[in-house]
Every structure is written in C-alpha cells, then in structure tokens.
Motif scaffolding. Structure first.
Motif, PDB file in Angstrom:
ATOM      1  N   LEU A  32       0.277 -16.042   1.277  1.00  0.00           N
ATOM      2  CA  LEU A  32       1.434 -15.857   2.148  1.00  0.00           C
ATOM      3  C   LEU A  32       1.313 -14.615   3.022  1.00  0.00           C
ATOM      4  O   LEU A  32       1.737 -14.621   4.171  1.00  0.00           O
ATOM      5  CB  LEU A  32       2.718 -15.775   1.318  1.00  0.00           C
ATOM      6  CG  LEU A  32       3.012 -16.966   0.405  1.00  0.00           C
ATOM      7  CD1 LEU A  32       4.235 -16.684  -0.445  1.00  0.00           C
ATOM      8  CD2 LEU A  32       3.187 -18.238   1.221  1.00  0.00           C
ATOM      9  N   LEU A  33       0.753 -13.533   2.469  1.00  0.00           N
ATOM     10  CA  LEU A  33       0.735 -12.265   3.190  1.00  0.00           C
ATOM     11  C   LEU A  33      -0.275 -11.320   2.562  1.00  0.00           C
ATOM     12  O   LEU A  33      -0.378 -11.254   1.328  1.00  0.00           O
ATOM     13  CB  LEU A  33       2.132 -11.623   3.092  1.00  0.00           C
ATOM     14  CG  LEU A  33       2.299 -10.192   3.579  1.00  0.00           C
ATOM     15  CD1 LEU A  33       2.354 -10.158   5.101  1.00  0.00           C
ATOM     16  CD2 LEU A  33       3.564  -9.583   3.001  1.00  0.00           C
ATOM     17  N   THR A  34      -1.001 -10.595   3.398  1.00  0.00           N
ATOM     18  CA  THR A  34      -1.783  -9.441   2.962  1.00  0.00           C
ATOM     19  C   THR A  34      -1.602  -8.364   4.024  1.00  0.00           C
ATOM     20  O   THR A  34      -1.889  -8.601   5.196  1.00  0.00           O
ATOM     21  CB  THR A  34      -3.271  -9.775   2.790  1.00  0.00           C
ATOM     22  OG1 THR A  34      -3.409 -10.728   1.737  1.00  0.00           O
ATOM     23  CG2 THR A  34      -4.082  -8.539   2.427  1.00  0.00           C
ATOM     24  N   GLU A  35      -1.102  -7.199   3.600  1.00  0.00           N
ATOM     25  CA  GLU A  35      -0.809  -6.100   4.531  1.00  0.00           C
ATOM     26  C   GLU A  35      -1.096  -4.767   3.855  1.00  0.00           C
ATOM     27  O   GLU A  35      -0.830  -4.608   2.660  1.00  0.00           O
ATOM     28  CB  GLU A  35       0.670  -6.115   4.929  1.00  0.00           C
ATOM     29  CG  GLU A  35       1.107  -7.300   5.746  1.00  0.00           C
ATOM     30  CD  GLU A  35       0.613  -7.257   7.177  1.00  0.00           C
ATOM     31  OE1 GLU A  35       0.352  -6.152   7.705  1.00  0.00           O
ATOM     32  OE2 GLU A  35       0.493  -8.343   7.776  1.00  0.00           O
ATOM     33  N   PRO A  36      -1.579  -3.774   4.623  1.00  0.00           N
ATOM     34  CA  PRO A  36      -1.723  -2.425   4.065  1.00  0.00           C
ATOM     35  C   PRO A  36      -0.348  -1.857   3.718  1.00  0.00           C
ATOM     36  O   PRO A  36       0.649  -2.184   4.370  1.00  0.00           O
ATOM     37  CB  PRO A  36      -2.359  -1.614   5.200  1.00  0.00           C
ATOM     38  CG  PRO A  36      -2.660  -2.558   6.298  1.00  0.00           C
ATOM     39  CD  PRO A  36      -2.001  -3.869   6.003  1.00  0.00           C
ATOM     40  N   LEU A  37      -0.297  -1.013   2.700  1.00  0.00           N
ATOM     41  CA  LEU A  37       0.951  -0.367   2.318  1.00  0.00           C
ATOM     42  C   LEU A  37       1.125   0.919   3.126  1.00  0.00           C
ATOM     43  O   LEU A  37       0.226   1.756   3.162  1.00  0.00           O
ATOM     44  CB  LEU A  37       0.961  -0.041   0.822  1.00  0.00           C
ATOM     45  CG  LEU A  37       1.160  -1.225  -0.103  1.00  0.00           C
ATOM     46  CD1 LEU A  37       1.007  -0.788  -1.555  1.00  0.00           C
ATOM     47  CD2 LEU A  37       2.525  -1.856   0.108  1.00  0.00           C
ATOM     48  N   SER A  38       2.256   1.087   3.736  1.00  0.00           N
ATOM     49  CA  SER A  38       2.553   2.296   4.498  1.00  0.00           C
ATOM     50  C   SER A  38       2.646   3.483   3.555  1.00  0.00           C
ATOM     51  O   SER A  38       3.288   3.396   2.508  1.00  0.00           O
ATOM     52  CB  SER A  38       3.883   2.141   5.237  1.00  0.00           C
ATOM     53  OG  SER A  38       3.833   1.046   6.107  1.00  0.00           O
ATOM     54  N   GLY A  39       2.001   4.570   3.933  1.00  0.00           N
ATOM     55  CA  GLY A  39       2.100   5.796   3.150  1.00  0.00           C
ATOM     56  C   GLY A  39       1.298   5.794   1.868  1.00  0.00           C
ATOM     57  O   GLY A  39       1.393   6.722   1.077  1.00  0.00           O
ATOM     58  N   VAL A  40       0.515   4.738   1.629  1.00  0.00           N
ATOM     59  CA  VAL A  40      -0.324   4.670   0.430  1.00  0.00           C
ATOM     60  C   VAL A  40      -1.744   4.317   0.886  1.00  0.00           C
ATOM     61  O   VAL A  40      -2.138   3.153   0.886  1.00  0.00           O
ATOM     62  CB  VAL A  40       0.200   3.626  -0.587  1.00  0.00           C
ATOM     63  CG1 VAL A  40      -0.585   3.711  -1.888  1.00  0.00           C
ATOM     64  CG2 VAL A  40       1.690   3.797  -0.848  1.00  0.00           C
ATOM     65  N   PRO A  41      -2.500   5.332   1.324  1.00  0.00           N
ATOM     66  CA  PRO A  41      -3.830   5.077   1.869  1.00  0.00           C
ATOM     67  C   PRO A  41      -4.716   4.308   0.887  1.00  0.00           C
ATOM     68  O   PRO A  41      -4.730   4.581  -0.308  1.00  0.00           O
ATOM     69  CB  PRO A  41      -4.401   6.477   2.119  1.00  0.00           C
ATOM     70  CG  PRO A  41      -3.201   7.370   2.189  1.00  0.00           C
ATOM     71  CD  PRO A  41      -2.173   6.744   1.297  1.00  0.00           C
ATOM     72  N   GLY A  42      -5.421   3.298   1.413  1.00  0.00           N
ATOM     73  CA  GLY A  42      -6.371   2.535   0.616  1.00  0.00           C
ATOM     74  C   GLY A  42      -5.761   1.423  -0.220  1.00  0.00           C
ATOM     75  O   GLY A  42      -6.473   0.719  -0.924  1.00  0.00           O
ATOM     76  N   LYS A  43      -4.450   1.255  -0.155  1.00  0.00           N
ATOM     77  CA  LYS A  43      -3.789   0.203  -0.944  1.00  0.00           C
ATOM     78  C   LYS A  43      -3.197  -0.855  -0.023  1.00  0.00           C
ATOM     79  O   LYS A  43      -2.797  -0.571   1.105  1.00  0.00           O
ATOM     80  CB  LYS A  43      -2.670   0.783  -1.813  1.00  0.00           C
ATOM     81  CG  LYS A  43      -3.149   1.699  -2.918  1.00  0.00           C
ATOM     82  CD  LYS A  43      -3.850   0.928  -4.008  1.00  0.00           C
ATOM     83  CE  LYS A  43      -4.213   1.844  -5.166  1.00  0.00           C
ATOM     84  NZ  LYS A  43      -4.884   1.135  -6.230  1.00  0.00           N
ATOM     85  N   GLU A  44      -3.147  -2.089  -0.527  1.00  0.00           N
ATOM     86  CA  GLU A  44      -2.533  -3.187   0.203  1.00  0.00           C
ATOM     87  C   GLU A  44      -1.766  -4.070  -0.758  1.00  0.00           C
ATOM     88  O   GLU A  44      -1.981  -4.025  -1.971  1.00  0.00           O
ATOM     89  CB  GLU A  44      -3.577  -4.012   0.967  1.00  0.00           C
ATOM     90  CG  GLU A  44      -4.548  -4.771   0.104  1.00  0.00           C
ATOM     91  CD  GLU A  44      -5.662  -5.449   0.898  1.00  0.00           C
ATOM     92  OE1 GLU A  44      -5.780  -5.247   2.118  1.00  0.00           O
ATOM     93  OE2 GLU A  44      -6.435  -6.185   0.267  1.00  0.00           O
ATOM     94  N   VAL A  45      -0.885  -4.878  -0.196  1.00  0.00           N
ATOM     95  CA  VAL A  45      -0.132  -5.845  -0.977  1.00  0.00           C
ATOM     96  C   VAL A  45      -0.583  -7.237  -0.553  1.00  0.00           C
ATOM     97  O   VAL A  45      -0.832  -7.491   0.633  1.00  0.00           O
ATOM     98  CB  VAL A  45       1.387  -5.670  -0.797  1.00  0.00           C
ATOM     99  CG1 VAL A  45       1.818  -5.902   0.624  1.00  0.00           C
ATOM    100  CG2 VAL A  45       2.151  -6.579  -1.734  1.00  0.00           C
ATOM    101  N   THR A  46      -0.721  -8.104  -1.519  1.00  0.00           N
ATOM    102  CA  THR A  46      -0.988  -9.521  -1.273  1.00  0.00           C
ATOM    103  C   THR A  46       0.092 -10.317  -1.987  1.00  0.00           C
ATOM    104  O   THR A  46       0.413 -10.034  -3.144  1.00  0.00           O
ATOM    105  CB  THR A  46      -2.382  -9.932  -1.805  1.00  0.00           C
ATOM    106  OG1 THR A  46      -3.369  -9.228  -1.052  1.00  0.00           O
ATOM    107  CG2 THR A  46      -2.619 -11.419  -1.678  1.00  0.00           C
ATOM    108  N   VAL A  47       0.653 -11.288  -1.272  1.00  0.00           N
ATOM    109  CA  VAL A  47       1.665 -12.164  -1.843  1.00  0.00           C
ATOM    110  C   VAL A  47       1.148 -13.593  -1.694  1.00  0.00           C
ATOM    111  O   VAL A  47       0.665 -13.977  -0.625  1.00  0.00           O
ATOM    112  CB  VAL A  47       3.028 -12.006  -1.125  1.00  0.00           C
ATOM    113  CG1 VAL A  47       4.073 -12.916  -1.757  1.00  0.00           C
ATOM    114  CG2 VAL A  47       3.485 -10.548  -1.154  1.00  0.00           C
TER     115      VAL A  47
END
Length: 135
Positions: A32-47
């Motif tokens: 559904l979604l993969t996006e970098p996390l704001s303010g958390v360098p090197g991390k992303e969220v996948t749904v």
C-alpha cells in the motif's frame, strides 16, 4: 526500493514458503505504501495487507523491524520464539520486535479467509521479510 519491489519480495517470501498445512495456500500480499519517516534518518514505513486463504500460512521468517499487525477479517495464529501462540481476531493487534523470529503465522480457519494490515518500521532499503535460512 519502490513499494512494488518490496511487495514482490515479501510475496516471494510468503508464497515460496507457505507451510504447516497439508494443502498450504499462498498468501495474497498487497503493498500500500512505502515512505521515509520524517525526522528519523535511515528509517522508512511500509504498509501492506496480507490475506491468508482458508488453511493458508507462511513459513518461519523474520522482519528485522518493528512490525504492527491489525486483523481486518477472520483470525490468525501468530507466534514469535519464546512466546506461546496467540489467536488474533478481527479488530485485535499483534506486535513483533526487530529481533523476533516469527515462528508461526497462519489462518486460524480452514474454511474462512483472514486478512490483516501490516505496518512496518524498518531500515530504508532493507527487505520487509527474510526467510530464516537466509541468515
């Protein structure tokens, strides 16, 4: 890595390693979604969503990420190493830590499908799921 590549990698892991039932059914995985996390360098969220057909399951695997599951339909049996299996029903949640081995993930029903949404916080560019024999 785009959301379709991540979904394809997860689907290959789940589809290629369906399990524990005499007649295992493959998981249907929809990114559904993969996006970098704001303010958390090197991390992303996948749904993504995962649907297990009746009797469906996946082989033991790991995520190397913080994973949050919310069951939309039916019920699933989940277990990580060191804990007892739990049946997670519609409207309930399940959590995995980055070091957990996801020992059991399967539809609790042999007659009804189960569907859940998965929210993963992980290192950017890393796979969502990897099989245990992969290291």
């Amino acid at each position: 890595m785009n959301k379709f590549a991540i979904g394809a990698a997860l689907a290959m892991t789940l589809l290629g390693a369906t399990s524990q039932a005499a007649d295992p059914k493959p998981a249907v995985v929809k990114p559904l979604l993969t996006e970098p996390l704001s303010g958390v360098p090197g991390k992303e969220v996948t749904v993504l969503t995962v649907e297990y057909l009746p009797g469906g399951a996946s082989a033991p695997h790991r995520h190397d990420a913080d994973v949050f599951v919310y069951v939309l339909e039916g019920a699933v049996v989940m277990q990580v190493d060191g804990k007892e299996p739990v049946t997670v029903r519609k409207g309930e949640t399940f959590r995995e830590n980055p070091k957990d081995i996801h020992r059991q993930s399967m539809n609790a029903s042999k007659t009804e499908p189960a569907k859940f949404v998965v929210f993963v916080v992980k290192d950017q560019g890393k796979p969502v799921t990897r099989p245990l024999d992969g290291g």
